[in-house]
Design a protein around this motif. Structure first.
Motif, PDB file in Angstrom:
ATOM      1  N   ARG A 378     -11.623   5.188 -16.123  1.00 49.69           N
ATOM      2  CA  ARG A 378     -10.474   6.037 -16.370  1.00 49.69           C
ATOM      3  C   ARG A 378      -9.894   6.552 -15.050  1.00 49.69           C
ATOM      4  O   ARG A 378     -10.630   6.979 -14.162  1.00 49.69           O
ATOM      5  N   ILE A 379      -8.586   6.518 -14.918  1.00 49.75           N
ATOM      6  CA  ILE A 379      -7.925   7.051 -13.729  1.00 49.75           C
ATOM      7  C   ILE A 379      -7.748   8.553 -13.900  1.00 49.75           C
ATOM      8  O   ILE A 379      -7.200   9.020 -14.898  1.00 49.75           O
ATOM      9  N   ASN A 399      -8.270   9.227  -8.327  1.00 47.66           N
ATOM     10  CA  ASN A 399      -9.536   8.596  -7.920  1.00 47.66           C
ATOM     11  C   ASN A 399      -9.369   7.123  -7.566  1.00 47.66           C
ATOM     12  O   ASN A 399     -10.091   6.593  -6.725  1.00 47.66           O
ATOM     13  N   TYR A 400      -8.392   6.442  -8.190  1.00 46.00           N
ATOM     14  CA  TYR A 400      -8.195   5.015  -7.909  1.00 46.00           C
ATOM     15  C   TYR A 400      -6.701   4.733  -7.689  1.00 46.00           C
ATOM     16  O   TYR A 400      -5.987   4.301  -8.613  1.00 46.00           O
ATOM     17  N   PRO A 401      -6.196   4.958  -6.495  1.00 46.04           N
ATOM     18  CA  PRO A 401      -4.769   4.712  -6.235  1.00 46.04           C
ATOM     19  C   PRO A 401      -4.355   3.268  -6.505  1.00 46.04           C
ATOM     20  O   PRO A 401      -3.249   3.021  -6.988  1.00 46.04           O
ATOM     21  N   ASP A 402      -5.255   2.323  -6.203  1.00 44.81           N
ATOM     22  CA  ASP A 402      -4.917   0.911  -6.400  1.00 44.81           C
ATOM     23  C   ASP A 402      -4.795   0.556  -7.871  1.00 44.81           C
ATOM     24  O   ASP A 402      -4.277  -0.510  -8.216  1.00 44.81           O
ATOM     25  N   GLY A 403      -5.291   1.437  -8.745  1.00 45.32           N
ATOM     26  CA  GLY A 403      -5.247   1.156 -10.169  1.00 45.32           C
ATOM     27  C   GLY A 403      -3.959   1.576 -10.839  1.00 45.32           C
ATOM     28  O   GLY A 403      -3.774   1.334 -12.038  1.00 45.32           O
ATOM     29  N   ILE A 404      -3.040   2.210 -10.087  1.00 45.24           N
ATOM     30  CA  ILE A 404      -1.766   2.637 -10.669  1.00 45.24           C
ATOM     31  C   ILE A 404      -0.810   1.460 -10.714  1.00 45.24           C
ATOM     32  O   ILE A 404      -0.368   0.961  -9.680  1.00 45.24           O
ATOM     33  N   HIS A 405      -0.480   0.996 -11.902  1.00 40.48           N
ATOM     34  CA  HIS A 405       0.434  -0.136 -12.052  1.00 40.48           C
ATOM     35  C   HIS A 405       1.859   0.306 -11.707  1.00 40.48           C
ATOM     36  O   HIS A 405       2.233   1.464 -11.918  1.00 40.48           O
ATOM     37  N   PHE A 406       2.648  -0.633 -11.181  1.00 34.99           N
ATOM     38  CA  PHE A 406       4.010  -0.268 -10.761  1.00 34.99           C
ATOM     39  C   PHE A 406       4.843   0.227 -11.933  1.00 34.99           C
ATOM     40  O   PHE A 406       5.735   1.060 -11.760  1.00 34.99           O
ATOM     41  N   SER A 407       4.556  -0.263 -13.133  1.00 35.45           N
ATOM     42  CA  SER A 407       5.309   0.196 -14.303  1.00 35.45           C
ATOM     43  C   SER A 407       4.989   1.653 -14.619  1.00 35.45           C
ATOM     44  O   SER A 407       5.875   2.410 -15.048  1.00 35.45           O
TER      45      SER A 407
END
Length: 437
Positions: A378-379, A399-407
């Motif tokens: 979970r982000i 906690n996980y910036p790379d997990g944020i999708h552009f949408s």
């Protein structure tokens, strides 16, 4: 305006490779053939949260053809003149050459901070090559590897320490408006109409305006600075040396304006180059107002204006926030309505939001729609803060910036626009990992 750092040196010493590493891009063409870079190449860079503009120059040489050799040397000297600091790059594998010696002598006369860097030093065992450069009588030398990153941290720390702190050029409180667009779309005519004076040369010949010209305009007892620029052409169509310099100056002006007035020819519609020019403004974080000029030449009915605006919206989706006006600089049609839009846009562009209010808004946004999980986890959103204005820039710690999708990022930006009333300004949103400690 951000400080400027120029990279200079003879051909094939690794200037473009260093440019790409510092800007973290592949913007500069890299090849082992000397003389690949002939024009100056500008890129945005950041080191330890210090922003600056990096300039990659052509190889300083006496061995190219007379035409290109003189042009490149002139470009290099122009870059040195406008820079706040200079990086002189040497080739550690080939040692000192007469061209190196010549360029060092020129740099000594510049009275600017110069960082002498010996490239292609891939590790401590290769630093012995530095002794070969002692004949130049300069100190210190920074051994680096532009390709592998060796020595870059110490070199960049030293470079950043001497750069002037960037500050807005206009301390007068005047809003600075850059009038940009393709050649012959009516930029100078628009300024002359606003000034009520033929202060700028107007001609049907594209390319009349070579340099940026600042003029003060007073409307409703308030002063604005209008900056007329040379028309920006397609790169492939730029032939003459003077026009190349004019384009560079036009792009630099975007770094010191508040709002870009993008002038387009309504009779021609939105062209690819109009889109490119608008993109330049957006890349530099500038607010935009899109002006469809020469509206008097368009055959109209009751639906024409809406159709034209819809076409602009469709073609320039990436600046959907920018207001669109139909004007005629020649006839004076709606030109002074520009300033009503300027005031509204500028108020949003310089908006600041308290951290408390911002986090309440973020909480509402996230509860309304949670992001997708990242690798089964979970982000979590910790908190958000505004780090700067003009344009409003927000940092959200997760906690996980790379997990944020552009949408999802687009969703958050749209929700921020609605909650903060920022429908006419660009917004910058950065997701960053929270530091422990």
């Amino acid at each position: 305006m951000k400080p400027i750092v120029a990279i200079v040196g003879r051909p094939n010493v690794g200037k473009s490779t260093l440019f790409n590493r510092i800007t973290r891009s592949r913007k500069a063409l890299v090849d082992n053939f000397p003389g690949v870079t002939r024009d100056r190449n500008y890129g945005d860079a950041m080191w330890d949260d210090v922003p600056f503009t990096l300039v990659d120059t052509g190889g300083f040489s006496d061995f190219e053809s007379e035409e290109f050799g003189s042009l490149v040397r002139y470009q290099v000297m122009q870059a040195i003149e406008e820079a706040d600091a200079i990086v002189m790059l040497f080739d550690g594998r080939e040692g000192v050459t007469p061209i190196d010696t010549d360029l060092v002598q020129r740099l000594r006369q510049s009275n600017k901070p110069v960082f002498y860097s010996v490239n292609k030093v891939d590790g401590p065992r290769h630093e012995s090559v530095l002794s070969d450069f002692a004949v130049l009588g300069v100190d210190p030398f920074y051994p680096i590897s532009a390709e592998h990153g060796y020595g870059l941290h110490d070199f960049m720390d030293a470079l950043i320490a001497v750069l002037p702190q960037g500050a807005p050029e206009a301390a007068s409180g005047r809003i600075r408006l850059a009038v940009i667009g393709r050649p012959n779309v009516g930029k100078s005519s628009l300024i002359n109409r606003l000034l009520g004076d033929e202060r700028l040369l107007v001609s049907e010949i594209p390319g009349t305006t070579r340099d940026a010209i600042d003029t003060v305009c007073t409307v409703n007892k308030k002063e604005y600075v209008l900056i007329d620029t040379a028309g920006i052409r397609r790169k492939g169509r730029v032939q003459r040396k003077l026009e190349k310099f004019s384009i560079i100056k036009a792009l630099k002006i975007l770094n010191r304006c508040d709002i870009a007035l993008v002038v387009m020819d309504a009779s021609e519609g939105v062209t690819d180059q109009d889109a490119n020019i608008t993109g330049y403004a957006l890349e530099r974080g500038r607010a935009c107002i899109l002006l469809l000029n020469k509206w008097d030449l368009v055959e109209k009915d009751s639906t024409t204006a809406k159709k034209y605006v819809d076409k602009v919206r469709e073609r320039l989706k990436f600046v959907s926030f920018a207001p669109v006006l139909t004007i005629s600089a020649l006839a004076g049609q709606r030109v002074f309505k520009i300033f009503d839009q300027v005031e509204t846009v500028y108020k949003q562009y310089t908006t600041r939001v308290s951290t408390g209010r911002l986090n309440k808004i973020f909480e509402t946004i996230i509860n309304k729609h949670q992001p997708a999980s990242y690798r089964g986890r979970r982000i979590k959103f910790y908190y958000a803060t505004q780090v700067s204005a003009a344009p409003p820039r927000f940092v959200c710690f997760v906690n996980y910036p790379d997990g944020i999708h552009f949408s999802y990022e687009r969703y958050v930006i749209n929700q921020l626009r609605e909650a903060l009333g920022l429908d006419l300004s660009p917004i910058r949103l950065v997701f960053r990992k929270r530091e422990k400690g």
